[in-house]
Design a protein around this motif. Structure first.
Motif, PDB file in Angstrom:
ATOM      1  N   ALA A 163       0.933  -1.081   0.026  1.00 21.01           N
ATOM      2  CA  ALA A 163      -0.171   0.144  -0.145  1.00 21.01           C
ATOM      3  C   ALA A 163       0.746   1.115  -0.149  1.00 21.01           C
ATOM      4  O   ALA A 163       0.674   2.254  -0.784  1.00 21.01           O
ATOM      5  N   GLN A 164       1.891   1.224   0.866  1.00 18.12           N
ATOM      6  CA  GLN A 164       2.809   2.445   0.690  1.00 18.12           C
ATOM      7  C   GLN A 164       3.319   2.593  -0.456  1.00 18.12           C
ATOM      8  O   GLN A 164       3.498   3.861  -1.002  1.00 18.12           O
ATOM      9  N   ASP A 165       3.835   1.586  -1.121  1.00 25.05           N
ATOM     10  CA  ASP A 165       4.278   1.805  -2.522  1.00 25.05           C
ATOM     11  C   ASP A 165       3.392   2.324  -3.750  1.00 25.05           C
ATOM     12  O   ASP A 165       3.583   2.898  -4.570  1.00 25.05           O
ATOM     13  N   ALA A 166       2.039   1.703  -3.378  1.00 22.50           N
ATOM     14  CA  ALA A 166       0.896   2.046  -4.340  1.00 22.50           C
ATOM     15  C   ALA A 166       0.921   3.786  -4.065  1.00 22.50           C
ATOM     16  O   ALA A 166       0.789   4.355  -5.134  1.00 22.50           O
ATOM     17  N   ARG A 167       0.849   4.088  -2.914  1.00 24.85           N
ATOM     18  CA  ARG A 167       0.819   5.709  -2.784  1.00 24.85           C
ATOM     19  C   ARG A 167       2.085   6.426  -3.215  1.00 24.85           C
ATOM     20  O   ARG A 167       1.494   7.561  -3.675  1.00 24.85           O
ATOM     21  N   ALA A 168       2.927   5.857  -3.048  1.00 25.21           N
ATOM     22  CA  ALA A 168       4.078   6.749  -3.576  1.00 25.21           C
ATOM     23  C   ALA A 168       4.158   6.688  -5.055  1.00 25.21           C
ATOM     24  O   ALA A 168       4.600   7.480  -5.412  1.00 25.21           O
ATOM     25  N   ARG A 169       3.393   5.935  -5.544  1.00 19.71           N
ATOM     26  CA  ARG A 169       3.331   5.959  -7.076  1.00 19.71           C
ATOM     27  C   ARG A 169       2.190   6.429  -7.640  1.00 19.71           C
ATOM     28  O   ARG A 169       1.522   6.483  -8.724  1.00 19.71           O
ATOM     29  N   GLY A 170       1.406   7.330  -6.780  1.00 14.67           N
ATOM     30  CA  GLY A 170       0.351   8.122  -7.036  1.00 14.67           C
ATOM     31  C   GLY A 170      -1.298   7.611  -6.780  1.00 14.67           C
ATOM     32  O   GLY A 170      -2.043   8.341  -6.998  1.00 14.67           O
ATOM     33  N   ALA A 171      -1.077   6.419  -6.054  1.00 13.52           N
ATOM     34  CA  ALA A 171      -2.597   5.977  -5.748  1.00 13.52           C
ATOM     35  C   ALA A 171      -2.964   6.674  -4.492  1.00 13.52           C
ATOM     36  O   ALA A 171      -2.413   7.168  -3.629  1.00 13.52           O
TER      37      ALA A 171
END
Length: 513
Positions: A163-171
């Protein structure tokens, strides 16, 4: 809730913040899609934090003929070891010779090694338990067996990392938010969603494609929130685990064969405990209410007692937990033999360009990344993205450890921070990996970590968990993110949770003012 979600439509909305939902959101965001991830509770608050915490091929699935699943799982085990070395680590297993003949075990392990291919983990071999450290805890008759390799993984933190990586990529990631309604627009060009956070009014959102990754609630979500009836059936199977004071003092785990054909694991846990699991029982009730029953606790104690010199009793259980697996109903009568295969069901409203609905049925923790990749492969071209798959070769947050060598990296961390307790640094290293650098910036002594809200849990870490990991309650912190809850269980956990909840409430109220 972010009011910006009701402006431009998202390319993809993923409902369900367990391992499959978080994995799909990460993969899709990394391919340039505008993604919304919605979870009604905390991330990983149900099945995805109640696994046996293993990244494994599933040795027993060989006996059931699921070679493709075992091969894929072993490949994904290798991916996890490379991309998340802080969350996934090798674990050697001891298998005392039990109900199956030695030749059958030898052949099965040989095939398991072959399917795994060349890799960093040692292969299987026979072991004389009378001459091995793992034999000391076993009853005298268990003198022969085998050892083989698999891996341990922090299931809940794996969800958080995705989830952190998704957010870092704009999610956009929304926790404690329900999708109470999803309907296709009149022209079937997009989905109209109605979302509701706790204590808030419903808020609309739009997306061009929708993913139902609600796990045990997949059929219910379709029934209650969409006009689309489920096209497949799942069996809800409860897996229960118990934690007891350590039954052995070495770093191997055990896989134990039972007379009923099932296997039970006994796994070293946090240096002072043994985790035992799992059961497989039909679960007709709400998956959110899954609890280990007295019969399951007794079964697990008895299963271990057939092998160990000391039989744990239900009275010794410090903690128990249960999760409900959503398994594809293949008609198999015995719940333990139901396939762990997954199915991606794509409903396109009979139109190539219609607003797609993808439901994830079944699956297992170890193969989540492959499931996510397959899901996005199906949806991305419909949404205008032709970016290639990428997650097999990119580290998860915190996983960019040089050469994946946690031992050397941890030694350096301890050397750079001699004023901090080694036990705290070791836990942080395993929880946050390379993100420790930010957490420890400017920290030289314990005083620099701020108030010690509970033993071993300081304000600096709590601030990070709130700001970066969506933590909002003591349950979030103690059981899913830090794993510190067990040190207060069972007698002191209520007081510890109450104290921490008060601190978190004051901190969050201060943020809102």
């Amino acid at each position: 809730m972010d009011p910006a979600i009701n402006t431009d439509p998202f390319d993809l909305a993923v409902i369900g913040g367990g391992i499959n939902g978080a994995g799909i959101a990460r993969d899709a965001a990394g391919r340039g899609l505008r993604v919304l991830l919605v979870e009604r509770d905390d991330l990983a608050s149900h099945t995805s934090s109640a696994s046996t915490k293993l990244a494994h091929g599933g040795l027993r699935y060989l006996e059931q003929g699921h070679l493709g699943l075992v091969r894929q799982s072993l490949h994904e085990r290798g991916v996890l070891l490379r991309t998340a070395p802080h969350l996934c680590r090798p674990l050697r297993f001891v298998m005392p010779q039990g109900q199956r003949p030695a030749w059958q075990l030898r052949v099965g392990l040989w095939l398991y090694d072959r399917l795994a291919g060349q890799g960093p983990l040692p292969g299987s071999s026979p072991v004389a338990l009378g001459q091995h450290a793992a034999g000391a805890a076993l009853q005298a008759q268990h003198r022969q067996g085998f050892v083989y390799s698999d891996a341990w993984v922090d299931d809940a933190r794996l969800v958080i990392a995705n989830a952190q990586d998704a957010r870092a990529r704009g999610a956009t990631v929304l926790t404690r938010t329900r999708c109470i309604r999803a309907a296709r627009a009149a022209d079937a060009s997009h989905w109209q969603l109605e979302l509701q956070a706790a204590g808030s009014r419903p808020l609309p959102a739009r997306c061009r494609a929708l993913v139902n990754a609600t796990g045990p609630w997949a059929a219910r979500f379709l029934h209650e929130a969409t006009p689309c009836p489920p096209r497949h059936r799942v069996r809800l199977v409860r897996g229960s685990h118990i934690v007891v004071p350590a039954l052995f003092d070495h770093d191997h785990a055990y896989i134990l064969q039972n007379p009923d054909g099932r296997i039970v694991f006994a796994i070293p846990w946090q240096g002072h405990y043994t985790m035992i699991g799992t059961t497989e029982a039909e679960h007709p009730d709400d998956p959110a209410d899954a609890r280990a029953s007295a019969l399951e606790v007794a079964y697990l104690c008895e299963s271990v007692g057939r092998y160990f010199r000391r039989t744990p009793t239900p009275a010794e259980v410090l903690w128990s937990f249960a999760g409900v697996r959503p398994l594809l109903d293949d008609g198999t009568r015995n719940a333990s033999k139901v396939s762990r295969e997954h199915l991606l069901d794509l409903d396109t409203a009979s139109s190539k360009d219609g607003a797609a609905l993808l439901t994830v049925w079944g699956g297992k923790l170890t193969t989540y990344r492959a499931i996510a990749e397959q899901a996005v492969d199906l949806l991305a071209p419909r949404l205008g993205s032709h970016a290639p798959a990428w997650t097999a070769h990119v580290a998860l947050p915190g996983g960019d450890i040089p050469s994946g060598d946690m031992t050397t990296w941890l030694a350096g961390l301890l050397h750079r921070h001699p004023g901090l307790p080694p036990r705290l640094l070791q836990r942080w290293a395993r929880s946050y990996g390379s993100a420790c650098s930010g957490l420890l910036d400017g920290v030289h002594t314990l005083a620099d970590l701020g108030e010690e809200v509970l033993p071993g849990l300081h304000a600096r870490e709590l601030d990070y968990l709130i700001d970066q990991e969506w933590a909002r309650s003591a349950q979030d912190v103690l059981w899913r993110r830090s794993k510190l809850g067990l040190q207060f269980a069972p007698d002191g956990i209520e007081a510890a949770e109450a104290r921490l909840d008060r601190w978190l409430l004051e901190r969050l109220d201060g943020d809102r003012r």
